[in-house]
Design a protein around this motif. Structure first.
Motif, short mmCIF file in Angstrom:
data_model
loop_
_atom_site.label_atom_id
_atom_site.label_comp_id
_atom_site.label_asym_id
_atom_site.label_seq_id
_atom_site.Cartn_x
_atom_site.Cartn_y
_atom_site.Cartn_z
N ALA A 89 -12.17 -5.11 2.62
CA ALA A 89 -11.40 -4.33 1.64
C ALA A 89 -12.30 -3.38 0.86
CB ALA A 89 -10.65 -5.27 0.69
N ALA A 90 -13.53 -3.79 0.60
CA ALA A 90 -14.46 -2.92 -0.12
C ALA A 90 -14.85 -1.70 0.72
CB ALA A 90 -15.71 -3.69 -0.53
N ASP A 91 -14.96 -1.89 2.04
CA ASP A 91 -15.36 -0.79 2.92
C ASP A 91 -14.22 0.18 3.23
OD1 ASP A 91 -18.01 -1.52 3.13
OD2 ASP A 91 -17.79 -2.52 5.06
N CYS A 92 -12.99 -0.30 3.24
CA CYS A 92 -11.86 0.58 3.58
C CYS A 92 -10.60 0.15 2.83
CB CYS A 92 -11.63 0.62 5.08
SG CYS A 92 -11.41 -1.01 5.86
N PRO A 93 -10.58 0.29 1.51
CA PRO A 93 -9.46 -0.23 0.72
C PRO A 93 -8.11 0.41 1.06
CG PRO A 93 -10.92 1.11 -0.65
CD PRO A 93 -11.60 0.92 0.67
N GLU A 94 -8.08 1.70 1.35
CA GLU A 94 -6.81 2.35 1.65
C GLU A 94 -6.24 1.86 2.97
OE1 GLU A 94 -9.64 4.24 1.12
OE2 GLU A 94 -9.29 4.67 -0.99
N ILE A 95 -7.10 1.69 3.96
CA ILE A 95 -6.64 1.22 5.27
C ILE A 95 -6.18 -0.23 5.15
CG2 ILE A 95 -7.33 0.73 7.65
CD1 ILE A 95 -9.34 3.05 7.38
N ALA A 96 -6.97 -1.07 4.50
CA ALA A 96 -6.62 -2.47 4.37
C ALA A 96 -5.30 -2.64 3.64
CB ALA A 96 -7.74 -3.24 3.65
N ALA A 97 -5.07 -1.86 2.60
CA ALA A 97 -3.83 -1.96 1.83
C ALA A 97 -2.62 -1.49 2.64
CB ALA A 97 -3.94 -1.14 0.55
N GLY A 98 -2.86 -0.64 3.64
CA GLY A 98 -1.75 -0.06 4.39
C GLY A 98 -1.39 -0.77 5.67
N THR A 99 -2.12 -1.81 6.06
CA THR A 99 -1.79 -2.49 7.31
C THR A 99 -1.06 -3.79 7.02
OG1 THR A 99 -3.90 -3.66 7.47
CG2 THR A 99 -3.77 -1.51 8.54
#
Length: 129
Positions: free
Chosen positions: A114-124
């Protein structure tokens, strides 16, 4: 526990869209779930999708890449739980961005994905079969 990145000198191969093997070590990429390459075993909940496509996507990410890992522990199957980077790119983030895996917050040890890609993680959001 302090996470430490360690460069891999071993040749690594892809088992499926969220698991690799480096020498004798099986490494489960933390924070994601990818579709099964084989059929979902009875009694399990598995995310939907094409497991072969997810495996091929991970193979492409790792091809000729310099790999490094952050080991976080072991799962109940004895696999190493880790965040894996290919040429500095978080593999879990790349698999989610390519729609080949889903973020599973409870599997994101130390919230490093989540720290490396918060927008992607939140959207999947996983679809399960």
């Amino acid at each position: 526990m302090i996470a430490e990145a360690i460069a891999l000198a071993l040749a690594c191969s892809v088992t499926d869209g969220d698991t690799i093997r480096c020498g004798d070590e099986r490494i489960r990429i933390t924070g994601i779930d990818a579709p099964e390459t084989r059929a979902c075993r009875s009694g399990r909940q598995c995310v939907e999708g094409d497991g072969r496509a997810s495996t091929r996507a991970l193979e492409s990410l790792m091809a000729d890449a310099d790999l490094s890992i952050i080991r976080l522990g072991r799962d109940r199957y004895g696999r190493t739980l880790a965040v894996v980077y290919a040429d500095g790119i978080n593999i879990a983030c790349a698999q989610m961005a390519a729609h080949q895996a889903y973020y599973i917050e409870r599997w994101d040890n130390q919230r490093l994905v989540a720290a490396d890609c918060p927008e992607i993680a939140a959207g999947t959001r996983p679809r399960q079969s």
